[in-house]
Design an enzyme around this catalytic site. Structure first.
Site, PDB file in Angstrom:
ATOM      1  N   ASP A   1       4.152 -55.400 -40.524  1.00  0.00           N
ATOM      2  CA  ASP A   1       3.474 -56.079 -39.424  1.00  0.00           C
ATOM      3  C   ASP A   1       2.206 -56.719 -39.959  1.00  0.00           C
ATOM      4  O   ASP A   1       1.592 -56.207 -40.904  1.00  0.00           O
ATOM      5  CB  ASP A   1       3.129 -55.071 -38.316  1.00  0.00           C
ATOM      6  CG  ASP A   1       2.574 -55.714 -37.057  1.00  0.00           C
ATOM      7  OD1 ASP A   1       2.840 -56.913 -36.840  1.00  0.00           O
ATOM      8  OD2 ASP A   1       1.894 -55.020 -36.289  1.00  0.00           O
ATOM      9  N   ASN A   2       1.821 -57.837 -39.370  1.00  0.00           N
ATOM     10  CA  ASN A   2       0.533 -58.448 -39.690  1.00  0.00           C
ATOM     11  C   ASN A   2      -0.569 -57.765 -38.891  1.00  0.00           C
ATOM     12  O   ASN A   2      -0.437 -57.550 -37.688  1.00  0.00           O
ATOM     13  CB  ASN A   2       0.532 -59.942 -39.357  1.00  0.00           C
ATOM     14  CG  ASN A   2       1.407 -60.758 -40.274  1.00  0.00           C
ATOM     15  OD1 ASN A   2       2.264 -61.501 -39.819  1.00  0.00           O
ATOM     16  ND2 ASN A   2       1.207 -60.640 -41.574  1.00  0.00           N
TER      17      ASN A   2
ATOM     18  N   PHE B   1       1.144 -58.523 -33.578  1.00  0.00           N
ATOM     19  CA  PHE B   1       2.411 -58.492 -32.838  1.00  0.00           C
ATOM     20  C   PHE B   1       3.563 -59.156 -33.578  1.00  0.00           C
ATOM     21  O   PHE B   1       4.345 -59.885 -32.994  1.00  0.00           O
ATOM     22  CB  PHE B   1       2.224 -59.119 -31.450  1.00  0.00           C
ATOM     23  CG  PHE B   1       0.891 -58.821 -30.831  1.00  0.00           C
ATOM     24  CD1 PHE B   1       0.498 -57.512 -30.601  1.00  0.00           C
ATOM     25  CD2 PHE B   1       0.006 -59.831 -30.508  1.00  0.00           C
ATOM     26  CE1 PHE B   1      -0.741 -57.227 -30.049  1.00  0.00           C
ATOM     27  CE2 PHE B   1      -1.235 -59.556 -29.962  1.00  0.00           C
ATOM     28  CZ  PHE B   1      -1.614 -58.245 -29.727  1.00  0.00           C
ATOM     29  N   HIS B   2       3.683 -58.854 -34.879  1.00  0.00           N
ATOM     30  CA  HIS B   2       4.757 -59.416 -35.693  1.00  0.00           C
ATOM     31  C   HIS B   2       5.594 -58.330 -36.372  1.00  0.00           C
ATOM     32  O   HIS B   2       5.874 -58.416 -37.568  1.00  0.00           O
ATOM     33  CB  HIS B   2       4.179 -60.344 -36.776  1.00  0.00           C
ATOM     34  CG  HIS B   2       3.387 -61.491 -36.264  1.00  0.00           C
ATOM     35  ND1 HIS B   2       2.436 -62.160 -37.034  1.00  0.00           N
ATOM     36  CD2 HIS B   2       3.374 -62.090 -35.054  1.00  0.00           C
ATOM     37  CE1 HIS B   2       1.889 -63.117 -36.324  1.00  0.00           C
ATOM     38  NE2 HIS B   2       2.436 -63.105 -35.119  1.00  0.00           N
ATOM     39  N   PRO B   3       6.039 -57.282 -35.668  1.00  0.00           N
ATOM     40  CA  PRO B   3       6.804 -56.231 -36.344  1.00  0.00           C
ATOM     41  C   PRO B   3       8.171 -56.733 -36.803  1.00  0.00           C
ATOM     42  O   PRO B   3       8.865 -57.434 -36.067  1.00  0.00           O
ATOM     43  CB  PRO B   3       6.939 -55.152 -35.270  1.00  0.00           C
ATOM     44  CG  PRO B   3       6.872 -55.891 -33.974  1.00  0.00           C
ATOM     45  CD  PRO B   3       5.905 -57.012 -34.221  1.00  0.00           C
TER      46      PRO B   3
END
Length: 537
Positions: free
Chosen positions: A292-293, A472-474
């Site tokens: 994630d980021n 919010f980039h899982p």
């Protein structure tokens, strides 16, 4: 006799694309299952409605991670879409294909056939690029809007600062030259969110061979031996078993796809045994490889009007609403993330390693009744922020109980190595350098503590641990690769050791792309549909 040819679990960014592509010929009956609702909220349609859906349980699962010592013992808040359109229906709309090296890295990691030269063609087929003048390039169903003529005038200071430092600029982070300061492109059409449900699923639902079932909570996948044959789900209080004649396609996202596999007996055997689940397939990588980021924002009071001045006063909201109603333009038609881009934190790097954001607004989250509400501040302000593009920490997502209603066990393992910590410091120092230019200094009245401009490297990292979090980039929890020893699915996204079952969503990314993940998720589904149809012919 099978109820459907293809059953797609999840009407999110990937599932909607699959539904359109697999049904287009009219040969196959397609069912799309969605645990959430139809998504008729006006805040989904309105691009700036992101602030309204961010905490809305009607359209948002509102997940939380386990507390992380590396983030000062905090739990992370993970909004995910609980609605047709998935997280693409509630995101901040930045459309970013990713950098070419991202996909070459996919192939190097065992995802044969997913290099940049291949996926670029899929993007081009999928998109229609719309310029500020309205001119269109391409004929794909997904509209990608250049809104550089509409971003707030205060953003000019960000571009001036980048120029002052000799940093590059670009007309598009999705173009041939994608590095440098840019106005972000967004997936909208005539001022309305153009997510995958609108671009792909809505046309598909006009066909008689496509069915959408909302409020359908999948409990598990049913197998005959090692072949997936049916989906067991709960719908309107009833347990239902639906048969798939060809394939079941799991597109529930990086949080839920591994959980459905685990509930179905595919996962790490010791964990499944603890949960009282019989192991069908020993698959230790299901739920692993979580990436994630992480990012952080720095807030400043501004010396000139920003979006706060437009959107905080009631009369400003009315004026913006009238402008939007009459023209489909203005601040309500835009993302909160108006500009930024890919940058290198050091001239010694051969690729960008940071994504920056510059937003002409500051906001406060307040509790109103039982809901959190995001409100612009009552003074002019702006945000500069960053995220390291390619984190190397790896976490896990697992079931917390043998129950599809139980919340996920999310353990991101954030900042678990020195490399990721160094990238945090490098990104903040890049923002620090920008803030100390003449171009941005003239926009600053004062910092809203803490003041980035005077932080030491140790202070930067300590502050990040206190305030930083997911953007919010899982991805990656059902990663694709060459074999079951290192991955969950093959490059055709079939689950290793199982027939009739694929996973098609961001969970299969072997590595995270360098920025927002919604565009590559739709691309992945579009290309996988071709692979599925090839196998069916």
């Amino acid at each position: 006799m099978a109820d459907y040819d293809y059953i797609i679990i999840g009407a999110g960014s990937a599932g909607c694309v699959l539904a359109e592509r697999l049904s287009a010929s009219g040969r196959y009956k397609v069912l799309v299952l969605e645990a959430g609702g139809r998504g008729r909220s006006p805040w989904i349609v309105l691009p700036l409605g992101y602030g309204k859906t961010y905490f809305d349980p009607a359209v948002n699962w509102k997940y939380e991670t386990e507390a992380e010592e590396t983030l000062a013992g905090r739990k992370g808040y993970w909004p995910r879409g609980k609605v047709v359109g998935g997280s693409g229906a509630i995101n901040a709309l930045v459309y970013a294909r990713g950098l070419p090296r991202d996909f070459d890295d996919w192939e190097a990691a065992g995802a044969a056939g997913w290099n940049w030269d291949t996926v670029r063609g899929t993007y081009e087929v999928m998109e229609t690029q719309v310029s500020p003048s309205g001119a269109r390039h391409g004929s794909g169903p997904l509209h990608v809007q250049d809104v550089s003529d509409q971003i707030h005038p205060s953003t000019r200071h960000f571009f001036a600062a980048a120029k002052e430092l000799g940093l590059p600029s670009t007309d598009s982070i999705n173009g041939a030259v994608n590095e440098g300061a840019a106005a972000y492109q967004i997936n909208t059409s005539r001022g309305r969110r153009m997510h995958s449900a609108r671009a792909f699923l809505a046309p598909a639902l006009k066909r008689p061979n496509v069915t959408l079932m909302t409020g359908a909570l999948v409990e598990r996948i049913v197998f005959e031996g090692r072949r997936a044959t049916a989906v067991k789900l709960r719908h309107r209080g009833r347990l239902v078993n639906l048969q798939a004649g060809r394939e079941i396609i799991l597109s529930a996202g990086a949080v839920t796809s591994p959980r459905i596999l685990q509930l179905s007996g595919i996962g790490p055997p010791e964990m499944l045994k603890r949960m009282g689940i019989t192991t069908l397939l020993d698959a230790p990588h299901v739920g692993g490889n979580l990436q994630d980021n992480l990012g952080i924002n720095y807030y400043f009071r501004a010396t000139e009007p920003t979006l706060n001045n437009v959107l905080r006063p009631f009369h400003g909201k009315v004026r913006a609403a009238i402008q939007y109603a009459l023209t489909r333009r203005g601040p309500l038609s835009l993302s909160v993330n108006q500009c930024g881009g890919y940058f290198r934190s050091s001239v010694d790097l051969n690729q960008p390693d940071q994504q920056l954001y510059f937003n002409p607004v500051t906001y406060t989250t307040t509790l109103v009744g039982k809901r959190n509400v995001v409100q612009p501040d009552p003074f002019p302000g702006f945000i500069i922020g960053f995220q390291p593009s390619r984190p190397t920490s790896r976490g896990r997502i697992d079931i917390s109980a043998n129950d599809p209603n139980a919340p996920p066990l999310i353990r991101p393992n954030s900042l678990s190595n020195k490399e990721d910590c160094a990238q945090v410091v490098a990104g903040a120092q890049l923002c620090q350098t920008l803030m100390n230019t003449v171009g941005l200094d003239r926009l600053v009245e004062r910092a809203i503590d803490p003041d980035l401009r005077c932080m030491t490297p140790d202070g930067i990292l300590a502050d990040f641990r206190e305030r930083g979090g997911t953007v919010f980039h899982p991805i990656g929890t059902c990663r694709m690769g060459e074999n079951a020893a290192s991955s969950v699915v093959c490059p055709k996204l079939k689950v290793h050791g199982i027939s009739g079952l694929r996973v098609v969503d961001a969970s299969v990314f072997p590595n995270i792309t360098s920025s927002n993940t919604n565009a590559p998720t739709m691309m992945l589904a579009h290309r996988t549909a071709d692979l599925i149809l090839e196998d069916a012919s």
